[in-house]
Design a protein around this motif. Sequence first.
Motif, PDB file in Angstrom:
ATOM      1  N   ASP A   1       0.858  -1.180   0.000  1.00 35.25           N
ATOM      2  CA  ASP A   1       0.000   0.000   0.000  1.00 35.25           C
ATOM      3  C   ASP A   1       0.890   1.225   0.000  1.00 35.25           C
ATOM      4  O   ASP A   1       1.370   1.656   1.028  1.00 35.25           O
ATOM      5  N   ARG A   2       1.111   1.779  -1.182  1.00 38.99           N
ATOM      6  CA  ARG A   2       1.983   2.945  -1.302  1.00 38.99           C
ATOM      7  C   ARG A   2       1.139   4.184  -1.529  1.00 38.99           C
ATOM      8  O   ARG A   2       0.124   4.153  -2.190  1.00 38.99           O
ATOM      9  N   SER A   3       1.596   5.300  -1.001  1.00 36.24           N
ATOM     10  CA  SER A   3       0.850   6.550  -1.124  1.00 36.24           C
ATOM     11  C   SER A   3       1.016   7.133  -2.510  1.00 36.24           C
ATOM     12  O   SER A   3       1.863   6.716  -3.285  1.00 36.24           O
ATOM     13  N   ALA A   4       0.182   8.113  -2.825  1.00 34.62           N
ATOM     14  CA  ALA A   4       0.261   8.786  -4.119  1.00 34.62           C
ATOM     15  C   ALA A   4       1.573   9.553  -4.228  1.00 34.62           C
ATOM     16  O   ALA A   4       2.215   9.855  -3.226  1.00 34.62           O
ATOM     17  N   PRO A   5       2.020   9.853  -5.482  1.00 35.99           N
ATOM     18  CA  PRO A   5       3.270  10.596  -5.662  1.00 35.99           C
ATOM     19  C   PRO A   5       3.224  11.906  -4.885  1.00 35.99           C
ATOM     20  O   PRO A   5       2.206  12.592  -4.861  1.00 35.99           O
ATOM     21  N   PRO A   6       4.319  12.277  -4.215  1.00 37.02           N
ATOM     22  CA  PRO A   6       4.336  13.529  -3.454  1.00 37.02           C
ATOM     23  C   PRO A   6       4.180  14.726  -4.369  1.00 37.02           C
ATOM     24  O   PRO A   6       4.732  14.772  -5.460  1.00 37.02           O
ATOM     25  N   LEU A   7       3.403  15.724  -3.922  1.00 38.89           N
ATOM     26  CA  LEU A   7       3.163  16.897  -4.746  1.00 38.89           C
ATOM     27  C   LEU A   7       4.450  17.666  -5.010  1.00 38.89           C
ATOM     28  O   LEU A   7       4.646  18.217  -6.089  1.00 38.89           O
ATOM     29  N   ALA A   8       5.335  17.700  -4.020  1.00 36.16           N
ATOM     30  CA  ALA A   8       6.584  18.456  -4.179  1.00 36.16           C
ATOM     31  C   ALA A   8       7.401  17.924  -5.343  1.00 36.16           C
ATOM     32  O   ALA A   8       8.039  18.687  -6.075  1.00 36.16           O
ATOM     33  N   ALA A   9       7.378  16.595  -5.539  1.00 42.22           N
ATOM     34  CA  ALA A   9       8.161  15.984  -6.615  1.00 42.22           C
ATOM     35  C   ALA A   9       7.604  16.350  -7.980  1.00 42.22           C
ATOM     36  O   ALA A   9       8.296  16.258  -8.984  1.00 42.22           O
ATOM     37  N   ALA A  10       6.322  16.737  -8.044  1.00 46.97           N
ATOM     38  CA  ALA A  10       5.687  17.036  -9.321  1.00 46.97           C
ATOM     39  C   ALA A  10       5.473  18.523  -9.525  1.00 46.97           C
ATOM     40  O   ALA A  10       4.768  18.933 -10.440  1.00 46.97           O
ATOM     41  N   CYS A  11       6.062  19.362  -8.686  1.00 45.74           N
ATOM     42  CA  CYS A  11       5.836  20.801  -8.775  1.00 45.74           C
ATOM     43  C   CYS A  11       6.720  21.409  -9.865  1.00 45.74           C
ATOM     44  O   CYS A  11       7.494  22.331  -9.636  1.00 45.74           O
ATOM     45  N   VAL A  12       6.624  20.804 -11.044  1.00 46.65           N
ATOM     46  CA  VAL A  12       7.253  21.300 -12.257  1.00 46.65           C
ATOM     47  C   VAL A  12       6.241  21.080 -13.378  1.00 46.65           C
ATOM     48  O   VAL A  12       5.268  20.346 -13.207  1.00 46.65           O
ATOM     49  N   LEU A  13       6.453  21.710 -14.499  1.00 49.06           N
ATOM     50  CA  LEU A  13       5.531  21.579 -15.606  1.00 49.06           C
ATOM     51  C   LEU A  13       5.643  20.188 -16.228  1.00 49.06           C
ATOM     52  O   LEU A  13       6.710  19.787 -16.680  1.00 49.06           O
ATOM     53  N   THR A  14       4.539  19.441 -16.229  1.00 50.26           N
ATOM     54  CA  THR A  14       4.525  18.109 -16.829  1.00 50.26           C
ATOM     55  C   THR A  14       4.674  18.232 -18.346  1.00 50.26           C
ATOM     56  O   THR A  14       4.007  19.069 -18.968  1.00 50.26           O
ATOM     57  N   PRO A  15       5.528  17.426 -18.970  1.00 48.82           N
ATOM     58  CA  PRO A  15       5.740  17.540 -20.418  1.00 48.82           C
ATOM     59  C   PRO A  15       4.454  17.309 -21.211  1.00 48.82           C
ATOM     60  O   PRO A  15       3.654  16.430 -20.880  1.00 48.82           O
ATOM     61  N   GLU A  16       4.272  18.078 -22.239  1.00 45.33           N
ATOM     62  CA  GLU A  16       3.186  17.840 -23.183  1.00 45.33           C
ATOM     63  C   GLU A  16       3.544  16.638 -24.048  1.00 45.33           C
ATOM     64  O   GLU A  16       4.722  16.411 -24.377  1.00 45.33           O
ATOM     65  N   GLN A  17       2.520  15.853 -24.433  1.00 47.33           N
ATOM     66  CA  GLN A  17       2.719  14.773 -25.393  1.00 47.33           C
ATOM     67  C   GLN A  17       1.586  14.785 -26.403  1.00 47.33           C
ATOM     68  O   GLN A  17       0.546  15.407 -26.181  1.00 47.33           O
ATOM     69  N   THR A  18       1.780  14.090 -27.501  1.00 44.09           N
ATOM     70  CA  THR A  18       0.830  14.141 -28.600  1.00 44.09           C
ATOM     71  C   THR A  18      -0.567  13.658 -28.201  1.00 44.09           C
ATOM     72  O   THR A  18      -0.724  12.723 -27.414  1.00 44.09           O
ATOM     73  N   GLU A  19      -1.565  14.318 -28.757  1.00 44.44           N
ATOM     74  CA  GLU A  19      -2.964  13.933 -28.528  1.00 44.44           C
ATOM     75  C   GLU A  19      -3.276  12.600 -29.181  1.00 44.44           C
ATOM     76  O   GLU A  19      -4.080  11.819 -28.676  1.00 44.44           O
ATOM     77  N   GLY A  20      -2.655  12.306 -30.329  1.00 44.74           N
ATOM     78  CA  GLY A  20      -2.955  11.093 -31.067  1.00 44.74           C
ATOM     79  C   GLY A  20      -4.211  11.240 -31.907  1.00 44.74           C
ATOM     80  O   GLY A  20      -4.938  12.231 -31.809  1.00 44.74           O
ATOM     81  N   PRO A  21      -4.493  10.236 -32.749  1.00 40.35           N
ATOM     82  CA  PRO A  21      -5.606  10.343 -33.703  1.00 40.35           C
ATOM     83  C   PRO A  21      -6.968   9.910 -33.181  1.00 40.35           C
ATOM     84  O   PRO A  21      -7.940   9.934 -33.930  1.00 40.35           O
ATOM     85  N   TYR A  22      -7.075   9.497 -31.918  1.00 41.06           N
ATOM     86  CA  TYR A  22      -8.326   8.895 -31.454  1.00 41.06           C
ATOM     87  C   TYR A  22      -9.094   9.725 -30.426  1.00 41.06           C
ATOM     88  O   TYR A  22      -9.949   9.200 -29.722  1.00 41.06           O
ATOM     89  N   TYR A  23      -8.813  11.007 -30.351  1.00 42.79           N
ATOM     90  CA  TYR A  23      -9.557  11.863 -29.430  1.00 42.79           C
ATOM     91  C   TYR A  23     -10.938  12.178 -30.001  1.00 42.79           C
ATOM     92  O   TYR A  23     -11.085  12.473 -31.183  1.00 42.79           O
ATOM     93  N   LEU A  24     -11.958  12.103 -29.140  1.00 38.19           N
ATOM     94  CA  LEU A  24     -13.313  12.512 -29.503  1.00 38.19           C
ATOM     95  C   LEU A  24     -13.759  13.572 -28.507  1.00 38.19           C
ATOM     96  O   LEU A  24     -13.644  13.383 -27.295  1.00 38.19           O
ATOM     97  N   ASP A  25     -14.294  14.647 -29.006  1.00 36.14           N
ATOM     98  CA  ASP A  25     -14.697  15.769 -28.161  1.00 36.14           C
ATOM     99  C   ASP A  25     -16.083  15.518 -27.562  1.00 36.14           C
ATOM    100  O   ASP A  25     -17.025  16.274 -27.775  1.00 36.14           O
ATOM    101  N   LEU A  26     -16.183  14.439 -26.773  1.00 31.89           N
ATOM    102  CA  LEU A  26     -17.465  14.070 -26.184  1.00 31.89           C
ATOM    103  C   LEU A  26     -17.727  14.839 -24.896  1.00 31.89           C
ATOM    104  O   LEU A  26     -18.856  15.215 -24.598  1.00 31.89           O
ATOM    105  N   GLU A  27     -16.678  15.033 -24.080  1.00 31.31           N
ATOM    106  CA  GLU A  27     -16.747  15.784 -22.824  1.00 31.31           C
ATOM    107  C   GLU A  27     -17.848  15.256 -21.900  1.00 31.31           C
ATOM    108  O   GLU A  27     -18.497  16.009 -21.192  1.00 31.31           O
ATOM    109  N   ARG A  28     -18.048  13.947 -21.921  1.00 29.56           N
ATOM    110  CA  ARG A  28     -19.091  13.341 -21.092  1.00 29.56           C
ATOM    111  C   ARG A  28     -18.571  13.150 -19.670  1.00 29.56           C
ATOM    112  O   ARG A  28     -17.595  12.445 -19.439  1.00 29.56           O
ATOM    113  N   VAL A  29     -19.223  13.782 -18.705  1.00 28.29           N
ATOM    114  CA  VAL A  29     -18.765  13.737 -17.320  1.00 28.29           C
ATOM    115  C   VAL A  29     -19.294  12.466 -16.657  1.00 28.29           C
ATOM    116  O   VAL A  29     -20.506  12.278 -16.504  1.00 28.29           O
TER     117      VAL A  29
END
Length: 269
Positions: free
Chosen positions: A59-87
């Motif tokens: 049972d490990r805790s979630a990644p510490p926020l301090a370790a992620a307090c940098v801008l996460t790299p952008e990566q490609t959207e890919g060809p399979y995105y659908l703008d459904l926005e279904r919550v």
Amino acid sequence: MTDTPHHNATDPQCAPEPAEGSAGATRRSVIAALGATALGVAAAGLAATQTAAAPLSADRSAPPLAAACVLTPEQTEGPYYLDLERVRKDITEGKAGVPLTLRVTVIDSTTCATLPNTAVDIWHCDALGIYSGYVAGGSTPDTTFLRGVQLTDASGVAEFTTVYPGWYVGRALHIHVKTHAGGTVSNGTYHGGHVSHTGQLYFPETYNARVAALSPYRNNTASRTLNARDGIYRNGGSATLLTLTQAGSDLGKGVTGAVVLGIDPTATP
């Protein structure tokens, strides 16, 4: 590397997934480049936490926020995105696979503050490498499985109920993700706002190999690409490698995956 499912590599609807940055520099990509050095240090620390020698069921805790307090790299959207926005929280729609509870924490990369009311939009393929909403591979345009949006809570966390994704030729196991800011929800759909991050989430190979041996994944005949051999993963993917916690001694009972995304909420595509 491409983002084309194994089931029909020549299907004209399955456009190759371009490498990150091929569409030209954006404000976010420039910021990400400037922060690359700091990101490397933070990602290395986070990866060390994820690959620690603790038992896979620990049972490990979630990644510490301090370790992620940098801008996460952008990566490609890919060809399979659908703008459904279904919550919706549960996006499985009956799809078989190892249950996955996905917890995404979103923080401001500048202030390190958590970001409530941020829309987290995810989509991924099923155990056999098929995306909903596309004719290729037996799916149809009107299917919506394994796609959905959740708003982050007061702690900046969005949680989904889904299944461990499968794979297809040329790509490591992954989940696509976007964050949206400034929109509203009505009639179960997210409207307006702007995209503040586009990226992908990845899985530790120690889990991938074990999941691949289970049903229905073992019926996937495509060659599985390791993280280290995926060109998109190599372009910043280690920063979004999920921390996994197994539910019990039986992997088939499910896992929880946690990740922290550091974003610029004012950024636009």
